[in-house]
Design a protein around this motif. Sequence first.
Motif, PDB file in Angstrom:
ATOM      1  N   PRO A  37       0.477  16.582 -10.517  1.00  0.00           N
ATOM      2  CA  PRO A  37      -0.526  15.517 -10.655  1.00  0.00           C
ATOM      3  C   PRO A  37      -1.743  15.801  -9.781  1.00  0.00           C
ATOM      4  CG  PRO A  37       1.290  14.788  -9.269  1.00  0.00           C
ATOM      5  CD  PRO A  37       1.687  16.120  -9.818  1.00  0.00           C
ATOM      6  N   PRO A  38      -2.917  15.297 -10.168  1.00  0.00           N
ATOM      7  CA  PRO A  38      -4.135  15.519  -9.380  1.00  0.00           C
ATOM      8  C   PRO A  38      -4.174  14.753  -8.069  1.00  0.00           C
ATOM      9  CG  PRO A  38      -4.600  14.088 -11.254  1.00  0.00           C
ATOM     10  CD  PRO A  38      -3.197  14.580 -11.430  1.00  0.00           C
ATOM     11  N   PHE A  39      -3.205  13.859  -7.840  1.00  0.00           N
ATOM     12  CA  PHE A  39      -3.112  13.115  -6.577  1.00  0.00           C
ATOM     13  C   PHE A  39      -1.696  13.264  -6.044  1.00  0.00           C
ATOM     14  CE2 PHE A  39      -1.770   9.370  -4.221  1.00  0.00           C
ATOM     15  CZ  PHE A  39      -2.783   9.238  -3.272  1.00  0.00           C
ATOM     16  N   ARG A  40      -1.581  13.602  -4.745  1.00  0.00           N
ATOM     17  CA  ARG A  40      -0.279  13.717  -4.101  1.00  0.00           C
ATOM     18  C   ARG A  40      -0.208  12.739  -2.940  1.00  0.00           C
ATOM     19  NH1 ARG A  40       3.712  16.663  -6.565  1.00  0.00           N
ATOM     20  NH2 ARG A  40       4.389  17.749  -4.679  1.00  0.00           N
ATOM     21  N   ALA A  41       0.782  11.863  -2.963  1.00  0.00           N
ATOM     22  CA  ALA A  41       0.929  10.858  -1.913  1.00  0.00           C
ATOM     23  C   ALA A  41       1.337  11.519  -0.601  1.00  0.00           C
ATOM     24  CB  ALA A  41       1.971   9.828  -2.320  1.00  0.00           C
ATOM     25  N   PRO A  42       0.700  11.151   0.510  1.00  0.00           N
ATOM     26  CA  PRO A  42       1.065  11.740   1.805  1.00  0.00           C
ATOM     27  C   PRO A  42       2.441  11.267   2.252  1.00  0.00           C
ATOM     28  CG  PRO A  42      -0.474   9.924   2.119  1.00  0.00           C
ATOM     29  CD  PRO A  42      -0.380  10.148   0.637  1.00  0.00           C
ATOM     30  N   GLY A  43       3.152  12.128   2.954  1.00  0.00           N
ATOM     31  CA  GLY A  43       4.455  11.737   3.497  1.00  0.00           C
ATOM     32  C   GLY A  43       5.640  12.115   2.646  1.00  0.00           C
ATOM     33  N   GLY A  44       5.440  12.259   1.341  1.00  0.00           N
ATOM     34  CA  GLY A  44       6.519  12.691   0.462  1.00  0.00           C
ATOM     35  C   GLY A  44       7.744  11.803   0.525  1.00  0.00           C
ATOM     36  N   TYR A  45       8.920  12.425   0.723  1.00  0.00           N
ATOM     37  CA  TYR A  45      10.178  11.692   0.730  1.00  0.00           C
ATOM     38  C   TYR A  45      10.219  10.642   1.842  1.00  0.00           C
ATOM     39  CZ  TYR A  45      11.911  15.376  -2.381  1.00  0.00           C
ATOM     40  OH  TYR A  45      12.083  16.239  -3.431  1.00  0.00           O
ATOM     41  N   ALA A  46       9.605  10.918   2.992  1.00  0.00           N
ATOM     42  CA  ALA A  46       9.609   9.953   4.091  1.00  0.00           C
ATOM     43  C   ALA A  46       8.877   8.674   3.691  1.00  0.00           C
ATOM     44  CB  ALA A  46       8.941  10.569   5.325  1.00  0.00           C
ATOM     45  N   LEU A  47       7.784   8.819   2.962  1.00  0.00           N
ATOM     46  CA  LEU A  47       7.043   7.658   2.475  1.00  0.00           C
ATOM     47  C   LEU A  47       7.930   6.803   1.583  1.00  0.00           C
ATOM     48  CD1 LEU A  47       4.013   6.482   2.293  1.00  0.00           C
ATOM     49  CD2 LEU A  47       4.008   7.575   0.049  1.00  0.00           C
ATOM     50  N   ALA A  48       8.652   7.452   0.675  1.00  0.00           N
ATOM     51  CA  ALA A  48       9.544   6.733  -0.238  1.00  0.00           C
ATOM     52  C   ALA A  48      10.663   6.031   0.524  1.00  0.00           C
ATOM     53  CB  ALA A  48      10.120   7.695  -1.266  1.00  0.00           C
ATOM     54  N   ALA A  49      11.198   6.687   1.541  1.00  0.00           N
ATOM     55  CA  ALA A  49      12.299   6.101   2.315  1.00  0.00           C
ATOM     56  C   ALA A  49      11.848   4.835   3.042  1.00  0.00           C
ATOM     57  CB  ALA A  49      12.829   7.121   3.318  1.00  0.00           C
ATOM     58  N   VAL A  50      10.680   4.884   3.664  1.00  0.00           N
ATOM     59  CA  VAL A  50      10.140   3.716   4.366  1.00  0.00           C
ATOM     60  C   VAL A  50       9.958   2.552   3.393  1.00  0.00           C
ATOM     61  CG1 VAL A  50       8.116   2.783   5.554  1.00  0.00           C
ATOM     62  CG2 VAL A  50       9.018   5.019   6.197  1.00  0.00           C
ATOM     63  N   ALA A  51       9.351   2.847   2.243  1.00  0.00           N
ATOM     64  CA  ALA A  51       9.107   1.802   1.252  1.00  0.00           C
ATOM     65  C   ALA A  51      10.413   1.209   0.738  1.00  0.00           C
ATOM     66  CB  ALA A  51       8.294   2.368   0.094  1.00  0.00           C
ATOM     67  N   LEU A  52      11.397   2.055   0.479  1.00  0.00           N
ATOM     68  CA  LEU A  52      12.651   1.588  -0.110  1.00  0.00           C
ATOM     69  C   LEU A  52      13.452   0.735   0.872  1.00  0.00           C
ATOM     70  CD1 LEU A  52      14.082   1.846  -2.813  1.00  0.00           C
ATOM     71  CD2 LEU A  52      15.335   3.809  -1.904  1.00  0.00           C
TER      72      LEU A  52
ATOM     73  N   MET B   9       0.826  -1.208   0.000  1.00  0.00           N
ATOM     74  CA  MET B   9       0.000   0.000   0.000  1.00  0.00           C
ATOM     75  C   MET B   9       0.865   1.265   0.000  1.00  0.00           C
ATOM     76  SD  MET B   9      -3.205  -0.908   2.487  1.00  0.00           S
ATOM     77  CE  MET B   9      -4.256  -2.344   2.135  1.00  0.00           C
ATOM     78  N   VAL B  10       1.980   1.210   0.734  1.00  0.00           N
ATOM     79  CA  VAL B  10       2.907   2.347   0.738  1.00  0.00           C
ATOM     80  C   VAL B  10       3.490   2.554  -0.667  1.00  0.00           C
ATOM     81  CG1 VAL B  10       5.093   3.208   1.669  1.00  0.00           C
ATOM     82  CG2 VAL B  10       3.455   2.064   3.178  1.00  0.00           C
ATOM     83  N   ILE B  11       3.921   1.459  -1.281  1.00  0.00           N
ATOM     84  CA  ILE B  11       4.466   1.535  -2.637  1.00  0.00           C
ATOM     85  C   ILE B  11       3.402   2.040  -3.606  1.00  0.00           C
ATOM     86  CG2 ILE B  11       5.396   0.170  -4.547  1.00  0.00           C
ATOM     87  CD1 ILE B  11       6.633  -1.698  -2.425  1.00  0.00           C
ATOM     88  N   ALA B  12       2.165   1.569  -3.421  1.00  0.00           N
ATOM     89  CA  ALA B  12       1.072   1.944  -4.319  1.00  0.00           C
ATOM     90  C   ALA B  12       0.787   3.436  -4.280  1.00  0.00           C
ATOM     91  CB  ALA B  12      -0.188   1.159  -3.966  1.00  0.00           C
ATOM     92  N   LEU B  13       0.967   4.070  -3.119  1.00  0.00           N
ATOM     93  CA  LEU B  13       0.769   5.523  -3.035  1.00  0.00           C
ATOM     94  C   LEU B  13       1.758   6.255  -3.937  1.00  0.00           C
ATOM     95  CD1 LEU B  13       0.184   5.936   0.815  1.00  0.00           C
ATOM     96  CD2 LEU B  13      -1.503   6.284  -0.991  1.00  0.00           C
ATOM     97  N   CYS B  14       3.013   5.795  -3.941  1.00  0.00           N
ATOM     98  CA  CYS B  14       4.024   6.397  -4.821  1.00  0.00           C
ATOM     99  C   CYS B  14       3.644   6.209  -6.283  1.00  0.00           C
ATOM    100  CB  CYS B  14       5.392   5.777  -4.551  1.00  0.00           C
ATOM    101  SG  CYS B  14       6.006   5.958  -2.860  1.00  0.00           S
ATOM    102  N   TYR B  15       3.223   4.986  -6.640  1.00  0.00           N
ATOM    103  CA  TYR B  15       2.858   4.680  -8.018  1.00  0.00           C
ATOM    104  C   TYR B  15       1.653   5.494  -8.475  1.00  0.00           C
ATOM    105  CZ  TYR B  15       5.775   0.628  -9.262  1.00  0.00           C
ATOM    106  OH  TYR B  15       6.815  -0.204  -9.620  1.00  0.00           O
ATOM    107  N   THR B  16       0.697   5.698  -7.570  1.00  0.00           N
ATOM    108  CA  THR B  16      -0.519   6.421  -7.946  1.00  0.00           C
ATOM    109  C   THR B  16      -0.189   7.840  -8.361  1.00  0.00           C
ATOM    110  OG1 THR B  16      -1.839   5.079  -6.429  1.00  0.00           O
ATOM    111  CG2 THR B  16      -2.799   7.145  -7.169  1.00  0.00           C
ATOM    112  N   GLU B  17       0.661   8.492  -7.586  1.00  0.00           N
ATOM    113  CA  GLU B  17       1.065   9.854  -7.952  1.00  0.00           C
ATOM    114  C   GLU B  17       1.794   9.857  -9.291  1.00  0.00           C
ATOM    115  OE1 GLU B  17       3.939  13.425  -6.278  1.00  0.00           O
ATOM    116  OE2 GLU B  17       2.772  12.245  -4.837  1.00  0.00           O
ATOM    117  N   LEU B  18       2.678   8.897  -9.508  1.00  0.00           N
ATOM    118  CA  LEU B  18       3.409   8.806 -10.769  1.00  0.00           C
ATOM    119  C   LEU B  18       2.461   8.551 -11.941  1.00  0.00           C
ATOM    120  CD1 LEU B  18       6.421   6.660  -9.530  1.00  0.00           C
ATOM    121  CD2 LEU B  18       6.628   8.914 -10.602  1.00  0.00           C
ATOM    122  N   ALA B  19       1.498   7.637 -11.741  1.00  0.00           N
ATOM    123  CA  ALA B  19       0.580   7.282 -12.828  1.00  0.00           C
ATOM    124  C   ALA B  19      -0.259   8.464 -13.268  1.00  0.00           C
ATOM    125  CB  ALA B  19      -0.331   6.127 -12.388  1.00  0.00           C
ATOM    126  N   LEU B  20      -0.637   9.317 -12.317  1.00  0.00           N
ATOM    127  CA  LEU B  20      -1.464  10.469 -12.675  1.00  0.00           C
ATOM    128  C   LEU B  20      -0.620  11.658 -13.132  1.00  0.00           C
ATOM    129  CD1 LEU B  20      -4.202  10.216  -9.911  1.00  0.00           C
ATOM    130  CD2 LEU B  20      -4.272   9.442 -12.278  1.00  0.00           C
TER     131      LEU B  20
END
Length: 458
Positions: free
Chosen positions: A393-408, A62-73
């Motif tokens: 993009p019309p959707f922005r994932a919450p957490g920004g860089y911190a979200l990406a760091a956790v996922a990575l 789900m964390v990864i999906a938030l990143c992808y959703t922003e990219l997809a849009l």
Amino acid sequence: MTGRDGTTAGDGLTRKLGLLDCVLLSVGGMVGSAIFVFPGSTGRLAGPASTLAWVVAGLLMMVIALCYTELALAFPKAGGPAVFPAETFGRNRTVRLFASYLEGICYCVGMVFSITISALAIAQYLGIAYPRTQGYVVPIALVAIALSFLVNLVGVTNTSRTNLVLSAVLLTILLVFVAGAFTRLEPTNYDPFFTSGPAKFFAAVQLALTGYGAWTAIPSVVEEVKQPAKTVPRAILVSLLVTLVLYTGVVVALHGVVAPSAFVAANPVTTVPLGVAAAELGFPILQQYLLPLAAIVAIFTTMLVGTMSASRVVFALGRNGTLPSPFAAVHSRFQVPWVGLMAVSLVAAALTTFPNYFYELLVIASVVGTGLPYALNIVSFVGLRYYRTDVTPPFRAPGGYALAAVALVALSVSMVGLGSTEVVWSVGSLVLMCGYFVVRYLKRPDVFRGHDAATAWE
């Protein structure tokens, strides 16, 4: 080509998929070979703690999906996973195209190997219901791949409708299995809960993560989705939640009725875990007919969605030149990337002739074909935020860089855990893929130099 929410996409693709179509494509793709095959392997790695591994994998996804959703849009183009690095991986065109190629090829490797594993699993489950078919594993697998190709060839709408019917049958049978198993759970099967160290637990997480991977079909077909700004985020979230709940119920039921000592190499529970669980329950109809039927249906839906999404990624690589231009061809009548469909299906068919390498294929599909593509696109998410300030993009994932760091970080730990079990196979696959890129670069340097739309912001 119309706007993002229009009905016509471009290059022959049209917007035909609504919210329900996307949810069912995603759920149908996820609830397939993964839940009928992988719980045996995760149980072998982590014992009863594999139930927790499936939950952790779902939350991580789900964390990864938030990143992808922003990219997809931000970049709503067919074959999204391969598009994102080409748009965000810094200012050097060669680096961006290499990242796009590696992402796309690894993604296709994961999907193609998943199709292969699925086709072989169909043959195994068919052998349970009809023992006379047990000597025809490879021919049956080839027929399954051919059927998946033909359904995809006649168009995305027909693929969605087929998936709808099959998913309804599948979910009904799985719910019957879970309900029956929960009436006969043996609590002692969970004691002790942790039977191995952290390395094997995270290896189980990475393997389970592969079972959640088919939601990426939505970003892959975003150019064929109606009103993507509204549909894509909802479809991804709903499908992941539904799958997480279902997977958890099935894996808890499996370990509740099958003793931990059964999860060893060469034991049938590692390849047909739900069949073994049904035998333990003493439900002959469920074991002999309903579960094999559900498995075949589920696994075939995984093949449908895997073939569809991988073909769009091949299409994207043909578009940007990292693969030859014929891969970007769209069938004039059916409006599908038919060359990509054929390429994916032929490679999967070739791999089915090596059924004795089932576990090695599984590891490559999980590490090279799932973990690495996710890691690359998490970096793409960072690149979108850092470099592409011109895109909103019309959707922005919450957490920004911190979200990406956790996922990575979580993803990297899981990849190392599983990849260490088959280092040569994983590294060898990467060497072969990178070797092709070098050859392509030397033959067509014009493709990888110069400027393109993604450098307009420089």
